[in-house]
Design a protein around this motif. Structure first.
Motif, mmCIF file in Angstrom:
data_model
loop_
_atom_site.group_PDB
_atom_site.id
_atom_site.type_symbol
_atom_site.label_atom_id
_atom_site.label_comp_id
_atom_site.label_asym_id
_atom_site.label_seq_id
_atom_site.Cartn_x
_atom_site.Cartn_y
_atom_site.Cartn_z
ATOM 1 N N HIS A 39 -48.682 32.340 14.781
ATOM 2 C CA HIS A 39 -47.647 32.062 15.772
ATOM 3 C C HIS A 39 -46.266 32.105 15.136
ATOM 4 N N CYS A 40 -45.291 32.567 15.907
ATOM 5 C CA CYS A 40 -43.899 32.390 15.480
ATOM 6 C C CYS A 40 -43.034 32.177 16.721
ATOM 7 N N HIS A 41 -41.898 31.591 16.520
ATOM 8 C CA HIS A 41 -40.934 31.394 17.618
ATOM 9 C C HIS A 41 -39.565 31.552 16.975
ATOM 10 N N ILE A 42 -38.842 32.601 17.368
ATOM 11 C CA ILE A 42 -37.664 32.977 16.561
ATOM 12 C C ILE A 42 -36.356 32.415 17.084
ATOM 13 N N GLY A 43 -36.396 31.667 18.183
ATOM 14 C CA GLY A 43 -35.151 31.095 18.696
ATOM 15 C C GLY A 43 -35.221 30.989 20.206
ATOM 16 N N SER A 44 -34.104 30.618 20.804
ATOM 17 C CA SER A 44 -34.100 30.384 22.239
ATOM 18 C C SER A 44 -32.854 31.003 22.855
ATOM 19 N N GLN A 45 -32.933 31.299 24.152
ATOM 20 C CA GLN A 45 -31.796 31.901 24.876
ATOM 21 C C GLN A 45 -31.373 33.206 24.177
ATOM 22 N N ILE A 46 -32.377 34.061 23.939
ATOM 23 C CA ILE A 46 -32.161 35.358 23.275
ATOM 24 C C ILE A 46 -32.119 36.442 24.353
ATOM 25 N N PHE A 47 -31.143 37.331 24.270
ATOM 26 C CA PHE A 47 -31.038 38.397 25.271
ATOM 27 C C PHE A 47 -31.551 39.750 24.774
ATOM 28 N N GLU A 48 -31.440 39.985 23.468
ATOM 29 C CA GLU A 48 -31.840 41.304 22.975
ATOM 30 C C GLU A 48 -33.343 41.365 22.750
ATOM 31 N N ALA A 49 -33.883 42.594 22.813
ATOM 32 C CA ALA A 49 -35.313 42.780 22.549
ATOM 33 C C ALA A 49 -35.576 42.955 21.054
ATOM 34 N N GLU A 50 -34.582 43.492 20.331
ATOM 35 C CA GLU A 50 -34.827 43.900 18.935
ATOM 36 C C GLU A 50 -35.374 42.788 18.039
ATOM 37 N N PRO A 51 -34.833 41.556 18.123
ATOM 38 C CA PRO A 51 -35.391 40.534 17.224
ATOM 39 C C PRO A 51 -36.892 40.316 17.440
ATOM 40 N N PHE A 52 -37.343 40.473 18.695
ATOM 41 C CA PHE A 52 -38.780 40.323 18.948
ATOM 42 C C PHE A 52 -39.551 41.486 18.322
ATOM 43 N N GLY A 53 -38.913 42.672 18.331
ATOM 44 C CA GLY A 53 -39.550 43.843 17.724
ATOM 45 C C GLY A 53 -39.727 43.646 16.237
ATOM 46 N N LEU A 54 -38.681 43.111 15.620
ATOM 47 C CA LEU A 54 -38.734 42.876 14.179
ATOM 48 C C LEU A 54 -39.785 41.813 13.855
#
Ligand code: LLP
Length: 441
Positions: free
Chosen positions: A207-222
């Motif tokens: 599991h990971c959770h990279i932050g909140s209130q994120i608008f871009e898709a790229e960080p999820f891709g990374l």
């Protein structure tokens, strides 16, 4: 109301509506301040997440509602009816889920320092997966499993080294987040090894959770690529195939100004695409995929209604509207500088021409709900709604100044009902012990 707020409208008396109900009527019936949520909107958000993920991701997928965003017994029964899982972050959220008759085997239990009482409670209930944070927790879970003669599903919270915030994201070699185990330094692989060697536990999820209130898709891709690489490494070096990948939540919503959220279907499409791409590049079979949206499920479905008690024109041109709530029911501006939009209930479609700040009633100079926003001309006694307050408002409410918490009213097909009752002064003082003062008769 604009189309990004599909649960809000204006009726033919020019009054604000939510889920088809007249908000001024609700305020009259339930008082102010009052949280009001549209159940149909919550349901359609859950459905949209689950269905569009199924559409775009060819392997099994699940949505686990991150209930820290808004937790009360009723929300878990909505989630159960909509067939989604839930993420809980404490024994209290887990208890509340049980009160909402939510099936324990659809619960992911998170937290960076779960107490042994919480672990035992979760294990006795038979939660789907305990997402472990560190070695000691793994040892504790294994020991409890051994004692009970059960094999327990365990997940592992990882730090992929991607941190995202509203308008930016960074990749760092090593994150200093307090949550989980670091991939880059080898800490995560060592913990996986420990789980695989431990008795009475089975590793089912990373599991990971990279932050909140994120608008871009790229960080999820990374993050997806780093997590998938890690899963490939575990397969190669330890010979173990981790069945499930949980990429957490964090999908941004519109609060104000430049906020530019994606449609739910576009989020699930983009994330599915990232995981599929990583699978292709790494020549590995796709894992089951879990997403944990919180804010994007309930945030846009809620408003908070207040009564204006005073209008103050401050020298220098500022206008402060003092309302009957504030940081006790919405800490987000004081804590994060969060922004909101608002409207008067009466004349809701009238142009917002005045610049005002909404001040709370608490003894704290930073007690504002929003500053310098546009509003229709207002006077003392008017009712106003602060918009998009469904997430992290009620759930972060406090009793500062011993002010009772407002009720939460849910509207379903135009019909209102109370899902969390209004507190009283008696409620606020009910845990206090009065000790007879020594030396006095
Ligand atoms: N999964 C995990 C493990 C989380 O820690 C969180 C949120 C979520 C899912 C859901 O994230 P969401 O989709 O709601 O962004 N109090 C802050 C937000 C804190 C979020 C904490 N974790 C706020 O008011 O903005």
């Amino acid at each position: 109301m604009d189309n990004k707020r599909s649960c809000l409208g204006v009726n033919d008396q020019n009054r604000l509506t939510i889920g088809g109900a007249d908000v001024a009527e609700l305020a009259k019936a339930f008082g102010t301040p009052c949280y009001i949520m549209d159940e149909n909107k919550i349901r359609s958000n859950l459905r949209e997440f689950a269905c569009s993920l199924k559409r775009h991701y060819p392997e099994k997928s699940r949505i686990a509602y991150a209930s820290k965003a808004f937790s009360c017994a009723h929300i878990y029964s909505i989630c159960d009816q909509e067939g989604v899982c839930a993420d809980v972050a404490s024994g209290g959220e887990l208890y509340t889920a049980m009160k909402g008759r939510f099936p324990a085997n659809n619960i992911y239990f998170h937290g960076n320092n779960k107490t042994s009482t919480e672990l035992r409670y979760a294990i006795n209930l038979g939660v789907r997966c305990i997402v472990a944070d560190h070695a000691d927790e793994i040892r504790q879970i294994s020991a409890i499993g051994k004692e009970l003669g059960k094999t327990l599903n365990i997940g592992l919270r990882l730090k992929p080294g991607v941190e995202a915030h509203t308008h930016e994201f960074i990749q760092t070699g090593k994150t200093d987040s307090k949550f989980g185990a670091d991939i880059a330094s080898g800490e995560a692989l060592a913990l996986v090894k420990e789980i695989l060697e431990a008795e009475n536990v089975k590793l089912t999820t990373v599991h990971c959770h990279i932050g909140s209130q994120i608008f871009e898709a790229e960080p999820f891709g990374l993050a997806a690529m780093i997590m998938m690489k890690f899963m490939a490494q575990v397969k190669e070096e330890l010979g173990y195939k981790i069945p499930e990948l949980n990429l957490g939540g964090g999908f941004g919503i519109y609060y104000s100004g430049d906020d530019s959220p994606k449609e739910i279907a576009d989020i699930t499409k983009a994330i599915s695409h990232f995981v599929i791409k990583a699978g292709n590049e790494l020549h590995m079979p796709l894992p089951e995929l879990v997403l944990e949206p919180g804010r994007s499920i309930v945030g846009p479905a809620g408003i908070t209604v207040y009564k204006i008690g005073a209008v103050k024109n401050i020298p220098g041109g500022k206008t402060y509207l003092s309302v009957d709530g504030g940081m006790g029911d919405n800490i987000r501006h004081a804590l994060y500088g969060a922004t909101y939009e608002a409207t008067l209930l009466e004349g809701a479609s009238n142009e917002r021409t005045e610049i005002v700040s909404i001040a709370g009633r608490y003894c704290e100079s930073g007690d504002f709900i929003c500053r310098d926003i546009l509003l229709q001309p207002a006077k003392a006694g008017d009712l106003l709604a602060v918009l998009d307050t469904g997430a992290y408002n009620y759930s972060m409410a406090s009793h500062y100044n011993r002010v009772p918490k407002p009720p939460v009213v849910m509207v379903s097909n135009g019909n209102p009902f109370v899902v969390v009752r209004k507190e009283s002064w008696e409620d606020v003082a009910k845990f206090d012990n009065v000790i007879a003062t020594r030396g006095r008769s």
